[in-house]
Design an enzyme around this catalytic site. Structure first.
Site, PDB file in Angstrom:
ATOM      1  N   ASP A  27       1.278 104.055   2.794  1.00 32.55           N
ATOM      2  CA  ASP A  27       0.493 103.337   3.812  1.00 32.55           C
ATOM      3  C   ASP A  27       1.092 101.961   4.109  1.00 32.55           C
ATOM      4  O   ASP A  27       1.738 101.357   3.256  1.00 32.55           O
ATOM      5  CB  ASP A  27      -0.957 103.203   3.318  1.00 32.55           C
ATOM      6  CG  ASP A  27      -1.901 102.850   4.452  1.00 32.55           C
ATOM      7  OD1 ASP A  27      -1.579 103.120   5.630  1.00 32.55           O
ATOM      8  OD2 ASP A  27      -2.975 102.292   4.159  1.00 32.55           O
ATOM      9  N   ASN A  75      -5.208 111.780  10.946  1.00 33.48           N
ATOM     10  CA  ASN A  75      -4.230 111.028  11.751  1.00 33.48           C
ATOM     11  C   ASN A  75      -4.058 111.602  13.166  1.00 33.48           C
ATOM     12  O   ASN A  75      -3.510 110.939  14.044  1.00 33.48           O
ATOM     13  CB  ASN A  75      -2.867 110.954  11.047  1.00 33.48           C
ATOM     14  CG  ASN A  75      -2.844 110.053   9.823  1.00 33.48           C
ATOM     15  OD1 ASN A  75      -2.096 110.288   8.881  1.00 33.48           O
ATOM     16  ND2 ASN A  75      -3.665 109.006   9.818  1.00 33.48           N
TER      17      ASN A  75
HETATM   18  C1  IPE Z   1      -3.456 107.658   4.720  1.00 35.28           C
HETATM   19  O1  IPE Z   1      -3.272 106.490   5.435  1.00 35.28           O
HETATM   20  C2  IPE Z   1      -2.667 108.778   5.340  1.00 35.28           C
HETATM   21  C3  IPE Z   1      -1.221 108.691   5.162  1.00 35.28           C
HETATM   22  C4  IPE Z   1      -0.572 107.783   4.494  1.00 35.28           C
HETATM   23  C5  IPE Z   1      -0.474 109.762   5.788  1.00 35.28           C
HETATM   24  P1  IPE Z   1      -4.259 106.068   6.606  1.00 35.28           P
HETATM   25  O2  IPE Z   1      -3.776 104.774   7.139  1.00 35.28           O
HETATM   26  O3  IPE Z   1      -4.397 107.171   7.585  1.00 35.28           O
HETATM   27  O4  IPE Z   1      -5.644 105.906   5.839  1.00 35.28           O
HETATM   28  P2  IPE Z   1      -6.920 105.034   6.205  1.00 35.28           P
HETATM   29  O5  IPE Z   1      -7.224 105.305   7.651  1.00 35.28           O
HETATM   30  O6  IPE Z   1      -6.548 103.604   5.967  1.00 35.28           O
HETATM   31  O7  IPE Z   1      -7.984 105.480   5.261  1.00 35.28           O
HETATM   32  C1  IPE Z   2       1.001 105.028   7.039  1.00 33.55           C
HETATM   33  O1  IPE Z   2       1.077 103.848   7.733  1.00 33.55           O
HETATM   34  C2  IPE Z   2       1.663 106.157   7.755  1.00 33.55           C
HETATM   35  C3  IPE Z   2       0.726 107.150   8.311  1.00 33.55           C
HETATM   36  C4  IPE Z   2      -0.552 107.144   8.170  1.00 33.55           C
HETATM   37  C5  IPE Z   2       1.304 108.221   9.083  1.00 33.55           C
HETATM   38  P1  IPE Z   2      -0.020 103.419   8.775  1.00 33.55           P
HETATM   39  O2  IPE Z   2       0.408 103.861  10.120  1.00 33.55           O
HETATM   40  O3  IPE Z   2      -1.369 103.874   8.365  1.00 33.55           O
HETATM   41  O4  IPE Z   2       0.089 101.831   8.672  1.00 33.55           O
HETATM   42  P2  IPE Z   2      -1.111 100.796   8.693  1.00 33.55           P
HETATM   43  O5  IPE Z   2      -2.063 101.185   7.617  1.00 33.55           O
HETATM   44  O6  IPE Z   2      -1.726 100.886  10.050  1.00 33.55           O
HETATM   45  O7  IPE Z   2      -0.454  99.484   8.441  1.00 33.55           O
HETATM   46 MG    MG Z   3      -2.845 103.047   7.247  1.00 29.54          MG
END
Ligand code: IPE
Ligand code: IPE
Ligand code: MG
Length: 246
Positions: A27, A75
């Site tokens: 993340d 996602n």
């Molecule tokens: C978790 O991250 C999913 C992945 C890393 C693929 P998210 O960014 O989607 O999770 P939330 O929304 O902060 O819970």
């Molecule tokens: C994790 O990074 C990757 C995926 C969930 C695909 P994020 O896209 O959630 O990054 P933040 O949490 O918005 O910084």
């Molecule tokens: Mg995230």
């Protein structure tokens, strides 16, 4: 595999307890990009590049299974352009890196649903699994289009469809109906990006996993950071509900 390490210093893993199976919630890509005044997709590209670095570090450490959370079922609710970019990144990574991963003994697995994924990407995933199925240096289990609740529902539906009687349903057989099938449960779950939640990642399998969170955004998570997580893991006392024997 050689680590891209300018100082040539390999972290020392001696004295550390090495988990067999590590799961990572990768993340913080979006915030990493925002910090640099760049669009979120720029962070996803950097994050995808980082997988290779952490995979190599995991091999050096002696980890045998690495499950990476790359795309959750939730996602899909992101802007369509970002979803498209994430699909393309997986497709390009398989196209550009599959041969090298195979040469390095990486067995690729997919945990997740194929529903909603393009035919081209489905074919690429199938090819990656088939080509690498007998490799044994490390298993890279890609949790893509993965959701823990969907996985459990999927398992229940298949158990019913298979006509199994209630008494046949045990924890062990149920585990084999999950996307992770024969993989042992994760010992350690790492989350980058500073949040303290699972976000639907391996909710069944992580029942007794140790949890480690770091504020570091995923594109910056390197071998030194992995070592910190392993130090923390080594210091944990895993009791599995039992009383510690003195
Ligand atoms: C978790 O991250 C999913 C992945 C890393 C693929 P998210 O960014 O989607 O999770 P939330 O929304 O902060 O819970
Ligand atoms: C994790 O990074 C990757 C995926 C969930 C695909 P994020 O896209 O959630 O990054 P933040 O949490 O918005 O910084
Ligand atoms: Mg995230």
């Amino acid at each position: 595999m050689s680590i891209d390490n300018p100082n040539g210093v390999q972290p020392d893993y001696s004295g550390l307890r090495i988990p067999y199976h590590v799961g990572i919630v990768m993340d913080g890509n979006g915030r990493w990009a925002q910090q640099r005044g760049q669009p979120r997709v720029f962070g996803h590209r950097a994050g995808t590049d980082n997988i290779r670095r952490v995979l190599e570090a995991s091999i050096n450490a002696g980890i045998k299974v690495l499950t990476i959370y790359a795309f959750s079922t939730e996602n899909w609710n992101r802007p369509p352009a970002e979803v498209r970019a994430l699909m393309q990144l997986l497709s390009r990574t398989i196209r550009d890196q599959l041969q090298e991963l195979h040469k390095n003994g990486v067995r690729i697995r997919h945990s997740g649903s194929l529903i909603g994924i393009s035919d081209t990407l489905k074919r690429q995933i199938a090819e990656a699994l088939e080509l690498t199925r007998n490799n044994d240096t490390i298993t890279l289990n890609v949790a893509f289009n993965y959701g823990g609740r969907a996985e459990i529902i999927d398992a229940v539906q298949r158990i019913i469809a298979d006509g199994l009687p209630p008494e046949a349903v045990t924890e062990d057989m149920f585990s084999h109906y999950l996307y992770t099938q024969e993989l042992p449960d994760p010992d350690l779950i790492i989350r980058t990006g500073g949040e303290y939640r699972l976000s639907n990642f391996l909710i069944w399998q992580a029942a007794y996993a140790e949890y480690y969170a770091t504020p570091t955004y995923w594109p910056d998570f390197d071998e030194t950071e992995l070592r910190y997580a392993l130090v923390a893991y080594t210091e944990r006392d895993r009791r599995f509900g039992k009383v510690k024997v003195p």
